[in-house]
Design a protein around this motif. Structure first.
Motif, PDB file in Angstrom:
ATOM      1  N   PHE A  64      47.924  42.551  39.953  1.00  0.00           N
ATOM      2  CA  PHE A  64      47.214  42.642  41.220  1.00  0.00           C
ATOM      3  C   PHE A  64      45.736  42.321  41.015  1.00  0.00           C
ATOM      4  CE2 PHE A  64      45.322  44.645  44.921  1.00  0.00           C
ATOM      5  CZ  PHE A  64      46.259  44.435  45.922  1.00  0.00           C
ATOM      6  N   LYS A  65      45.118  42.928  40.004  1.00  0.00           N
ATOM      7  CA  LYS A  65      43.694  42.683  39.712  1.00  0.00           C
ATOM      8  C   LYS A  65      43.459  41.235  39.309  1.00  0.00           C
ATOM      9  CE  LYS A  65      43.165  47.350  38.025  1.00  0.00           C
ATOM     10  NZ  LYS A  65      42.994  48.163  36.815  1.00  0.00           N
ATOM     11  N   MET A  66      44.344  40.696  38.473  1.00  0.00           N
ATOM     12  CA  MET A  66      44.203  39.322  38.021  1.00  0.00           C
ATOM     13  C   MET A  66      44.294  38.358  39.199  1.00  0.00           C
ATOM     14  SD  MET A  66      46.624  37.148  35.420  1.00  0.00           S
ATOM     15  CE  MET A  66      48.006  37.305  36.544  1.00  0.00           C
ATOM     16  N   LEU A  67      45.268  38.572  40.080  1.00  0.00           N
ATOM     17  CA  LEU A  67      45.444  37.696  41.229  1.00  0.00           C
ATOM     18  C   LEU A  67      44.297  37.825  42.231  1.00  0.00           C
ATOM     19  CD1 LEU A  67      49.279  38.092  41.622  1.00  0.00           C
ATOM     20  CD2 LEU A  67      48.066  36.000  41.005  1.00  0.00           C
ATOM     21  N   MET A  68      43.743  39.023  42.344  1.00  0.00           N
ATOM     22  CA  MET A  68      42.550  39.195  43.180  1.00  0.00           C
ATOM     23  C   MET A  68      41.413  38.337  42.641  1.00  0.00           C
ATOM     24  SD  MET A  68      42.310  43.257  44.102  1.00  0.00           S
ATOM     25  CE  MET A  68      40.668  43.046  44.784  1.00  0.00           C
ATOM     26  N   ASP A 111      39.716  35.036  44.228  1.00  0.00           N
ATOM     27  CA  ASP A 111      38.400  35.461  44.701  1.00  0.00           C
ATOM     28  C   ASP A 111      38.513  36.323  45.962  1.00  0.00           C
ATOM     29  OD1 ASP A 111      35.632  35.645  44.473  1.00  0.00           O
ATOM     30  OD2 ASP A 111      35.295  33.891  45.758  1.00  0.00           O
ATOM     31  N   LEU A 112      39.392  37.328  45.888  1.00  0.00           N
ATOM     32  CA  LEU A 112      39.620  38.225  47.014  1.00  0.00           C
ATOM     33  C   LEU A 112      39.103  39.621  46.689  1.00  0.00           C
ATOM     34  CD1 LEU A 112      43.292  37.230  47.887  1.00  0.00           C
ATOM     35  CD2 LEU A 112      41.264  36.739  49.254  1.00  0.00           C
ATOM     36  N   THR A 113      38.556  40.265  47.673  1.00  0.00           N
ATOM     37  CA  THR A 113      38.130  41.656  47.541  1.00  0.00           C
ATOM     38  C   THR A 113      39.194  42.554  48.161  1.00  0.00           C
ATOM     39  OG1 THR A 113      36.998  41.693  49.678  1.00  0.00           O
ATOM     40  CG2 THR A 113      35.702  40.964  47.759  1.00  0.00           C
ATOM     41  N   SER A 168      41.990  52.076  51.685  1.00  0.00           N
ATOM     42  CA  SER A 168      42.445  53.095  50.738  1.00  0.00           C
ATOM     43  C   SER A 168      43.832  52.773  50.192  1.00  0.00           C
ATOM     44  CB  SER A 168      42.437  54.482  51.386  1.00  0.00           C
ATOM     45  OG  SER A 168      43.284  54.499  52.522  1.00  0.00           O
ATOM     46  N   THR A 169      44.694  52.213  51.026  1.00  0.00           N
ATOM     47  CA  THR A 169      46.038  51.832  50.581  1.00  0.00           C
ATOM     48  C   THR A 169      45.958  50.667  49.600  1.00  0.00           C
ATOM     49  OG1 THR A 169      47.024  52.581  52.646  1.00  0.00           O
ATOM     50  CG2 THR A 169      48.295  50.989  51.353  1.00  0.00           C
ATOM     51  N   ILE A 170      45.133  49.675  49.920  1.00  0.00           N
ATOM     52  CA  ILE A 170      44.970  48.515  49.037  1.00  0.00           C
ATOM     53  C   ILE A 170      44.433  48.973  47.688  1.00  0.00           C
ATOM     54  CG2 ILE A 170      43.961  46.226  48.767  1.00  0.00           C
ATOM     55  CD1 ILE A 170      45.820  46.606  51.265  1.00  0.00           C
ATOM     56  N   SER A 171      43.536  49.932  47.706  1.00  0.00           N
ATOM     57  CA  SER A 171      42.965  50.465  46.469  1.00  0.00           C
ATOM     58  C   SER A 171      44.028  51.111  45.597  1.00  0.00           C
ATOM     59  CB  SER A 171      41.866  51.479  46.811  1.00  0.00           C
ATOM     60  OG  SER A 171      41.317  52.017  45.651  1.00  0.00           O
ATOM     61  N   THR A 172      44.979  51.797  46.210  1.00  0.00           N
ATOM     62  CA  THR A 172      46.057  52.399  45.417  1.00  0.00           C
ATOM     63  C   THR A 172      46.935  51.326  44.793  1.00  0.00           C
ATOM     64  OG1 THR A 172      47.628  52.657  47.257  1.00  0.00           O
ATOM     65  CG2 THR A 172      46.116  54.505  46.821  1.00  0.00           C
ATOM     66  N   TRP A 173      47.112  50.202  45.500  1.00  0.00           N
ATOM     67  CA  TRP A 173      47.877  49.092  44.935  1.00  0.00           C
ATOM     68  C   TRP A 173      47.162  48.540  43.716  1.00  0.00           C
ATOM     69  CZ3 TRP A 173      48.711  46.058  50.129  1.00  0.00           C
ATOM     70  CH2 TRP A 173      49.575  46.790  50.958  1.00  0.00           C
ATOM     71  N   LYS A 174      45.844  48.445  43.802  1.00  0.00           N
ATOM     72  CA  LYS A 174      45.057  47.930  42.681  1.00  0.00           C
ATOM     73  C   LYS A 174      45.179  48.837  41.454  1.00  0.00           C
ATOM     74  CE  LYS A 174      40.447  46.363  41.440  1.00  0.00           C
ATOM     75  NZ  LYS A 174      39.064  46.269  41.877  1.00  0.00           N
ATOM     76  N   ARG A 175      45.395  50.114  41.696  1.00  0.00           N
ATOM     77  CA  ARG A 175      45.562  51.066  40.593  1.00  0.00           C
ATOM     78  C   ARG A 175      47.007  51.133  40.100  1.00  0.00           C
ATOM     79  NH1 ARG A 175      42.373  54.170  44.124  1.00  0.00           N
ATOM     80  NH2 ARG A 175      44.138  55.543  44.513  1.00  0.00           N
ATOM     81  N   ASN A 222      54.334  39.461  51.628  1.00  0.00           N
ATOM     82  CA  ASN A 222      53.036  39.105  52.199  1.00  0.00           C
ATOM     83  C   ASN A 222      51.975  38.996  51.099  1.00  0.00           C
ATOM     84  OD1 ASN A 222      51.172  38.466  54.197  1.00  0.00           O
ATOM     85  ND2 ASN A 222      50.784  40.594  54.722  1.00  0.00           N
ATOM     86  N   LEU A 223      52.003  39.904  50.140  1.00  0.00           N
ATOM     87  CA  LEU A 223      51.051  39.837  49.030  1.00  0.00           C
ATOM     88  C   LEU A 223      51.249  38.555  48.229  1.00  0.00           C
ATOM     89  CD1 LEU A 223      51.008  43.506  47.698  1.00  0.00           C
ATOM     90  CD2 LEU A 223      49.166  42.293  48.889  1.00  0.00           C
ATOM     91  N   ALA A 224      52.477  38.165  48.018  1.00  0.00           N
ATOM     92  CA  ALA A 224      52.750  36.926  47.295  1.00  0.00           C
ATOM     93  C   ALA A 224      52.139  35.733  48.032  1.00  0.00           C
ATOM     94  CB  ALA A 224      54.252  36.734  47.105  1.00  0.00           C
ATOM     95  N   LYS A 225      52.232  35.729  49.360  1.00  0.00           N
ATOM     96  CA  LYS A 225      51.630  34.646  50.152  1.00  0.00           C
ATOM     97  C   LYS A 225      50.110  34.687  50.055  1.00  0.00           C
ATOM     98  CE  LYS A 225      55.359  34.384  53.509  1.00  0.00           C
ATOM     99  NZ  LYS A 225      55.779  34.709  54.869  1.00  0.00           N
ATOM    100  N   ILE A 226      49.539  35.868  50.172  1.00  0.00           N
ATOM    101  CA  ILE A 226      48.084  36.016  50.093  1.00  0.00           C
ATOM    102  C   ILE A 226      47.568  35.537  48.745  1.00  0.00           C
ATOM    103  CG2 ILE A 226      46.213  37.717  49.963  1.00  0.00           C
ATOM    104  CD1 ILE A 226      47.816  39.328  52.095  1.00  0.00           C
ATOM    105  N   PHE A 227      48.300  35.878  47.691  1.00  0.00           N
ATOM    106  CA  PHE A 227      47.885  35.495  46.343  1.00  0.00           C
ATOM    107  C   PHE A 227      48.337  34.083  45.977  1.00  0.00           C
ATOM    108  CE2 PHE A 227      47.945  40.242  45.268  1.00  0.00           C
ATOM    109  CZ  PHE A 227      46.576  40.350  45.446  1.00  0.00           C
ATOM    110  N   ASN A 228      49.044  33.430  46.892  1.00  0.00           N
ATOM    111  CA  ASN A 228      49.502  32.066  46.659  1.00  0.00           C
ATOM    112  C   ASN A 228      50.292  31.953  45.357  1.00  0.00           C
ATOM    113  OD1 ASN A 228      49.808  29.368  47.367  1.00  0.00           O
ATOM    114  ND2 ASN A 228      47.974  28.758  46.243  1.00  0.00           N
ATOM    115  N   THR A 229      51.239  32.843  45.215  1.00  0.00           N
ATOM    116  CA  THR A 229      52.065  32.855  44.015  1.00  0.00           C
ATOM    117  C   THR A 229      53.532  32.911  44.404  1.00  0.00           C
ATOM    118  OG1 THR A 229      52.385  33.923  41.881  1.00  0.00           O
ATOM    119  CG2 THR A 229      52.027  35.366  43.742  1.00  0.00           C
TER     120      THR A 229
END
Length: 82
Positions: free
Chosen positions: A17-21, A25-27, A40-47, A59-66
């Motif tokens: 998740f961190k690498m793909l962010m 170049d996504l915050t 707060s939910t997105i932050s838990t995903w990052k952890r 949806n995350l796969a689409k956002i990260f283009n992977t």
């Protein structure tokens, strides 16, 4: 949180998740806006907390283009989503 609710965490998910962010170049705020989930939910995903909803993972796969198969198959197996 309800004590009967299972929370799945995974260091691999957090690392990816961190690498793909970074690669995209996504915050956290960018992802929150694209998913309509609270920051707060997105932050838990990052952890490393894994979203249990298959559509969120897609949806995350689409956002990260992977390709979801590379990014998500391991996670889906972990939480029992097929």
């Amino acid at each position: 949180m309800n004590k009967n609710t299972k929370t799945y965490t995974n260091l691999t998910f957090a690392r990816n998740f961190k690498m793909l962010m970074c690669i995209n170049d996504l915050t956290l705020k960018d992802i929150a806006e694209k998913t309509a989930y609270p920051l707060s939910t997105i932050s838990t995903w990052k952890r490393g907390r894994i979203p249990r909803n298959k559509s969120v993972l897609e949806n995350l796969a689409k956002i990260f283009n992977t390709k979801k198969s590379i990014y998500l198959d391991e996670i889906w197996r972990l939480i029992g989503v097929t």
